[in-house]
Scaffold this motif. Structure first.
Motif, PDB file in Angstrom:
ATOM      1  N   ALA A 179     -12.346   5.680 -10.891  1.00 56.83           N
ATOM      2  CA  ALA A 179     -11.218   4.873 -11.381  1.00 56.83           C
ATOM      3  C   ALA A 179     -11.440   3.396 -11.074  1.00 56.83           C
ATOM      4  CB  ALA A 179      -9.919   5.359 -10.757  1.00 56.83           C
ATOM      5  N   LEU A 180     -11.941   3.083  -9.876  1.00 53.36           N
ATOM      6  CA  LEU A 180     -12.164   1.686  -9.500  1.00 53.36           C
ATOM      7  C   LEU A 180     -13.305   1.062 -10.303  1.00 53.36           C
ATOM      8  CD1 LEU A 180     -11.662   1.960  -5.648  1.00 53.36           C
ATOM      9  CD2 LEU A 180     -10.075   0.992  -7.322  1.00 53.36           C
ATOM     10  N   LEU A 181     -14.353   1.826 -10.560  1.00 54.41           N
ATOM     11  CA  LEU A 181     -15.458   1.313 -11.376  1.00 54.41           C
ATOM     12  C   LEU A 181     -15.005   1.079 -12.815  1.00 54.41           C
ATOM     13  CD1 LEU A 181     -18.357   3.471  -9.925  1.00 54.41           C
ATOM     14  CD2 LEU A 181     -18.062   1.001  -9.676  1.00 54.41           C
ATOM     15  N   THR A 182     -14.159   1.957 -13.325  1.00 57.45           N
ATOM     16  CA  THR A 182     -13.590   1.757 -14.669  1.00 57.45           C
ATOM     17  C   THR A 182     -12.749   0.492 -14.687  1.00 57.45           C
ATOM     18  OG1 THR A 182     -13.599   4.142 -15.058  1.00 57.45           O
ATOM     19  CG2 THR A 182     -12.153   2.800 -16.471  1.00 57.45           C
ATOM     20  N   ALA A 183     -11.927   0.314 -13.663  1.00 58.61           N
ATOM     21  CA  ALA A 183     -11.090  -0.892 -13.582  1.00 58.61           C
ATOM     22  C   ALA A 183     -11.950  -2.155 -13.532  1.00 58.61           C
ATOM     23  CB  ALA A 183     -10.183  -0.815 -12.357  1.00 58.61           C
ATOM     24  N   ALA A 184     -13.074  -2.099 -12.817  1.00 55.49           N
ATOM     25  CA  ALA A 184     -13.970  -3.261 -12.741  1.00 55.49           C
ATOM     26  C   ALA A 184     -14.481  -3.649 -14.119  1.00 55.49           C
ATOM     27  CB  ALA A 184     -15.134  -2.972 -11.798  1.00 55.49           C
ATOM     28  N   CYS A 185     -14.707  -2.660 -14.963  1.00 57.42           N
ATOM     29  CA  CYS A 185     -15.181  -2.937 -16.324  1.00 57.42           C
ATOM     30  C   CYS A 185     -14.067  -3.466 -17.216  1.00 57.42           C
ATOM     31  CB  CYS A 185     -15.786  -1.677 -16.937  1.00 57.42           C
ATOM     32  SG  CYS A 185     -17.328  -1.190 -16.151  1.00 57.42           S
ATOM     33  N   LEU A 186     -12.829  -3.165 -16.874  1.00 53.50           N
ATOM     34  CA  LEU A 186     -11.695  -3.611 -17.695  1.00 53.50           C
ATOM     35  C   LEU A 186     -11.205  -5.010 -17.343  1.00 53.50           C
ATOM     36  CD1 LEU A 186      -9.664  -0.277 -17.833  1.00 53.50           C
ATOM     37  CD2 LEU A 186     -11.134  -1.272 -19.607  1.00 53.50           C
ATOM     38  N   LEU A 203      -8.033 -14.843  -9.156  1.00 54.06           N
ATOM     39  CA  LEU A 203      -7.283 -14.021  -8.202  1.00 54.06           C
ATOM     40  C   LEU A 203      -8.175 -13.032  -7.461  1.00 54.06           C
ATOM     41  CD1 LEU A 203      -4.137 -13.318 -10.382  1.00 54.06           C
ATOM     42  CD2 LEU A 203      -4.440 -15.074  -8.621  1.00 54.06           C
ATOM     43  N   ASN A 204      -9.477 -13.068  -7.752  1.00 54.04           N
ATOM     44  CA  ASN A 204     -10.460 -12.219  -7.102  1.00 54.04           C
ATOM     45  C   ASN A 204     -10.121 -10.724  -7.223  1.00 54.04           C
ATOM     46  OD1 ASN A 204     -12.761 -11.642  -5.689  1.00 54.04           O
ATOM     47  ND2 ASN A 204     -12.305 -13.018  -3.992  1.00 54.04           N
ATOM     48  N   PRO A 205      -9.979 -10.243  -8.462  1.00 47.40           N
ATOM     49  CA  PRO A 205      -9.576  -8.840  -8.643  1.00 47.40           C
ATOM     50  C   PRO A 205     -10.597  -7.821  -8.159  1.00 47.40           C
ATOM     51  CG  PRO A 205     -10.188  -9.817 -10.746  1.00 47.40           C
ATOM     52  CD  PRO A 205     -10.177 -10.927  -9.735  1.00 47.40           C
ATOM     53  N   MET A 206     -11.878  -8.167  -8.154  1.00 50.50           N
ATOM     54  CA  MET A 206     -12.867  -7.207  -7.652  1.00 50.50           C
ATOM     55  C   MET A 206     -12.752  -7.040  -6.148  1.00 50.50           C
ATOM     56  SD  MET A 206     -16.154  -6.589  -9.680  1.00 50.50           S
ATOM     57  CE  MET A 206     -16.416  -7.089 -11.355  1.00 50.50           C
ATOM     58  N   GLN A 226      -7.676 -19.766  -3.934  1.00 52.83           N
ATOM     59  CA  GLN A 226      -8.442 -18.751  -3.210  1.00 52.83           C
ATOM     60  C   GLN A 226      -7.707 -18.307  -1.951  1.00 52.83           C
ATOM     61  OE1 GLN A 226     -12.705 -19.075  -2.759  1.00 52.83           O
ATOM     62  NE2 GLN A 226     -12.705 -20.808  -4.175  1.00 52.83           N
ATOM     63  N   LEU A 227      -7.128 -19.241  -1.230  1.00 54.59           N
ATOM     64  CA  LEU A 227      -6.396 -18.910  -0.012  1.00 54.59           C
ATOM     65  C   LEU A 227      -5.180 -18.037  -0.323  1.00 54.59           C
ATOM     66  CD1 LEU A 227      -6.123 -19.227   3.030  1.00 54.59           C
ATOM     67  CD2 LEU A 227      -4.825 -21.327   2.606  1.00 54.59           C
ATOM     68  N   ILE A 228      -4.469 -18.377  -1.385  1.00 53.61           N
ATOM     69  CA  ILE A 228      -3.311 -17.568  -1.790  1.00 53.61           C
ATOM     70  C   ILE A 228      -3.753 -16.158  -2.153  1.00 53.61           C
ATOM     71  CG2 ILE A 228      -1.561 -17.282  -3.606  1.00 53.61           C
ATOM     72  CD1 ILE A 228      -1.348 -20.412  -3.576  1.00 53.61           C
ATOM     73  N   TRP A 260      -4.023 -10.371  -1.079  1.00 55.38           N
ATOM     74  CA  TRP A 260      -4.772  -9.115  -0.991  1.00 55.38           C
ATOM     75  C   TRP A 260      -4.803  -8.590   0.437  1.00 55.38           C
ATOM     76  CZ3 TRP A 260      -4.055  -7.600  -5.365  1.00 55.38           C
ATOM     77  CH2 TRP A 260      -4.466  -8.235  -6.538  1.00 55.38           C
ATOM     78  N   ALA A 261      -4.962  -9.476   1.417  1.00 56.21           N
ATOM     79  CA  ALA A 261      -5.011  -9.040   2.822  1.00 56.21           C
ATOM     80  C   ALA A 261      -3.660  -8.463   3.261  1.00 56.21           C
ATOM     81  CB  ALA A 261      -5.420 -10.197   3.726  1.00 56.21           C
ATOM     82  N   GLY A 262      -2.591  -9.123   2.876  1.00 59.38           N
ATOM     83  CA  GLY A 262      -1.252  -8.626   3.228  1.00 59.38           C
ATOM     84  C   GLY A 262      -0.952  -7.289   2.584  1.00 59.38           C
TER      85      GLY A 262
END
Length: 159
Positions: free
Chosen positions: A17-24, A39-42, A141-143, A148-150
């Protein structure tokens, strides 16, 4: 079905599922007319692999596969950025894997992400060129990192 088989099946389904999402992601970026890469989705997908798989070694494999599969199927990221991203995500997975045993999730993931960013920009300076080192503003990038960390820390405790 044994517990180990169920766990491997679960991790396999999550990884697929995550690899599919990476392609989308590139397609979604074009459809939304918004540069999602900012937003650094990967990174979010890698963190999802850690949360859902609970195995940093699998996350290390995903750190390499996410950018590589996206590149192979969509041409994004570019080959040089793909290498930088692989290094960044491998650092994130490795550092988190080491720190999560002694630290709580939020500081461990923040240190891991920041170490990954250092690796990314160091490699980018060598491979691509120092003149185009930062393409996304530091504040954005900081946001994204804080978001993502939170979210990761909240989910890591609950799942």
């Amino acid at each position: 079905m044994t517990t180990k088989t169920r766990t491997l099946t679960h991790i396999g389904i999550v990884d697929a599922a995550l690899l599919t999402a990476a392609c989308l992601i590139p397609a979604a970026s074009h459809l939304l007319a918004f540069p999602l890469y900012m937003l650094n989705p990967m990174l979010a997908l890698l963190l999802a692999a850690i949360v859902l798989g609970r195995d940093w070694r699998n996350a290390l494999v995903m750190a390499v596969l996410l950018p590589a599969i996206s590149f192979l199927f969509t041409g994004m990221p570019t080959a040089s950025k793909m290498v930088c991203m692989m290094a960044e995500y491998a650092v994130v997975a490795s550092i988190f894997g080491l720190l999560q045993r002694k630290w709580s999730a939020l500081p461990a993931v923040l240190v891991a992400i920041l170490a990954g960013k250092v690796a990314y920009y160091a490699l980018k300076a060598v491979i691509i060129a120092p003149s185009v080192l930062v393409s996304t503003e530091w504040t954005i990038q900081l946001i994204a990192v804080m978001l993502w960390a939170g979210l990761f820390a909240l989910l890591y405790k609950k799942i």
